[in-house]
Design a protein around this motif. Structure first.
Motif, PDB file in Angstrom:
ATOM      1  N   VAL A   1       0.840  -1.208   0.000  1.00 23.71           N
ATOM      2  CA  VAL A   1       0.000   0.000   0.000  1.00 23.71           C
ATOM      3  C   VAL A   1       0.871   1.253   0.000  1.00 23.71           C
ATOM      4  O   VAL A   1       0.631   2.199  -0.757  1.00 23.71           O
ATOM      5  N   VAL A   2       1.897   1.266   0.829  1.00 27.36           N
ATOM      6  CA  VAL A   2       2.792   2.433   0.885  1.00 27.36           C
ATOM      7  C   VAL A   2       3.525   2.612  -0.444  1.00 27.36           C
ATOM      8  O   VAL A   2       3.632   3.735  -0.961  1.00 27.36           O
ATOM      9  N   LEU A   3       4.019   1.514  -1.030  1.00 29.46           N
ATOM     10  CA  LEU A   3       4.687   1.602  -2.332  1.00 29.46           C
ATOM     11  C   LEU A   3       3.735   2.077  -3.424  1.00 29.46           C
ATOM     12  O   LEU A   3       4.103   2.919  -4.257  1.00 29.46           O
ATOM     13  N   GLY A   4       2.526   1.551  -3.442  1.00 27.94           N
ATOM     14  CA  GLY A   4       1.550   1.968  -4.448  1.00 27.94           C
ATOM     15  C   GLY A   4       1.207   3.440  -4.326  1.00 27.94           C
ATOM     16  O   GLY A   4       1.104   4.161  -5.327  1.00 27.94           O
ATOM     17  N   PHE A   5       1.042   3.910  -3.093  1.00 24.91           N
ATOM     18  CA  PHE A   5       0.735   5.319  -2.861  1.00 24.91           C
ATOM     19  C   PHE A   5       1.894   6.205  -3.314  1.00 24.91           C
ATOM     20  O   PHE A   5       1.686   7.224  -3.991  1.00 24.91           O
ATOM     21  N   THR A   6       3.113   5.797  -2.990  1.00 20.78           N
ATOM     22  CA  THR A   6       4.292   6.576  -3.366  1.00 20.78           C
ATOM     23  C   THR A   6       4.479   6.604  -4.883  1.00 20.78           C
ATOM     24  O   THR A   6       4.728   7.664  -5.468  1.00 20.78           O
ATOM     25  N   ILE A   7       4.361   5.455  -5.518  1.00 17.86           N
ATOM     26  CA  ILE A   7       4.500   5.387  -6.979  1.00 17.86           C
ATOM     27  C   ILE A   7       3.397   6.198  -7.657  1.00 17.86           C
ATOM     28  O   ILE A   7       3.641   6.887  -8.655  1.00 17.86           O
ATOM     29  N   GLY A   8       2.188   6.148  -7.109  1.00 13.72           N
ATOM     30  CA  GLY A   8       1.093   6.943  -7.661  1.00 13.72           C
ATOM     31  C   GLY A   8       1.362   8.430  -7.583  1.00 13.72           C
ATOM     32  O   GLY A   8       1.088   9.178  -8.531  1.00 13.72           O
ATOM     33  N   LEU A   9       1.883   8.885  -6.444  1.00  9.83           N
ATOM     34  CA  LEU A   9       2.218  10.306  -6.314  1.00  9.83           C
ATOM     35  C   LEU A   9       3.346  10.709  -7.267  1.00  9.83           C
ATOM     36  O   LEU A   9       3.312  11.791  -7.862  1.00  9.83           O
ATOM     37  N   LEU A  10       4.345   9.844  -7.413  1.00 11.08           N
ATOM     38  CA  LEU A  10       5.448  10.158  -8.321  1.00 11.08           C
ATOM     39  C   LEU A  10       4.987  10.167  -9.780  1.00 11.08           C
ATOM     40  O   LEU A  10       5.404  11.021 -10.567  1.00 11.08           O
ATOM     41  N   CYS A  11       4.123   9.226 -10.145  1.00 11.78           N
ATOM     42  CA  CYS A  11       3.628   9.178 -11.528  1.00 11.78           C
ATOM     43  C   CYS A  11       2.720  10.359 -11.841  1.00 11.78           C
ATOM     44  O   CYS A  11       2.644  10.791 -12.988  1.00 11.78           O
ATOM     45  N   ARG A  12       2.057  10.877 -10.837  1.00 10.50           N
ATOM     46  CA  ARG A  12       1.179  12.031 -11.065  1.00 10.50           C
ATOM     47  C   ARG A  12       1.989  13.262 -11.477  1.00 10.50           C
ATOM     48  O   ARG A  12       1.514  14.104 -12.238  1.00 10.50           O
TER      49      ARG A  12
END
Length: 145
Positions: free
Chosen positions: A25-36
């Motif tokens: 969950v933490v990795l997905g949230f971080t990757i999502g913020l970076l991809c945004r």
């Protein structure tokens, strides 16, 4: 110190699924913020969200068989007299909650009218002669869905 490390490893092995879920969950949230921050195009967003959409559809497809099989398994493990009484209560409860959810859903749909604005926009586009276009990517992903 070695005892503390051993206890930590035992706890980690015991709760590995929980730790893996939290880390994912933490990795997905971080990757999502970076991809945004990359400001992807709508086609890239569709391609990235497609596996998650398929996964959620598969989970929704499994809910009802899992509920029914767990009810049947639970009733099969009881003796005959208590199984009939609990089975009757289960069936009445399941049917009553389904009817209640259907009534609440109908009331909300009739009062809120979801999609009404979107339908008016589509109708105005169709009445003006233009048809909504679909790309080859949309057609292919709909075929897979």
């Amino acid at each position: 110190m070695a005892i503390w490390i051993d206890q930590a490893l035992v706890c980690l092995r015991k709760h590995m699924l929980l730790f893996a879920t939290v880390i994912a969950v933490v990795l997905g949230f971080t990757i999502g913020l970076l991809c945004r921050q990359l400001k992807p195009s709508p086609k890239v967003i569709i391609l990235i969200s497609f596996p998650g959409e398929i996964f959620l559809r598969l989970m929704k497809m499994l809910i009802l068989p899992l509920i029914v099989s767990s009810i049947i398994t639970g009733l099969a493990n009881l003796n005959n007299k208590s199984a009939s009484k609990i089975g009757l209560y289960t069936i009445v409860y399941y049917i009553s909650t389904t009817v209640l959810a259907t009534i609440i859903g109908l009331i909300l749909v009739l009062t809120i009218r979801p999609g009404d604005v979107a339908n008016n926009n589509v109708m105005s586009v169709r009445s003006s002669g233009g048809a909504p276009s679909a790309s080859a990517l949309d057609v292919f992903l709909d075929l897979v869905r």
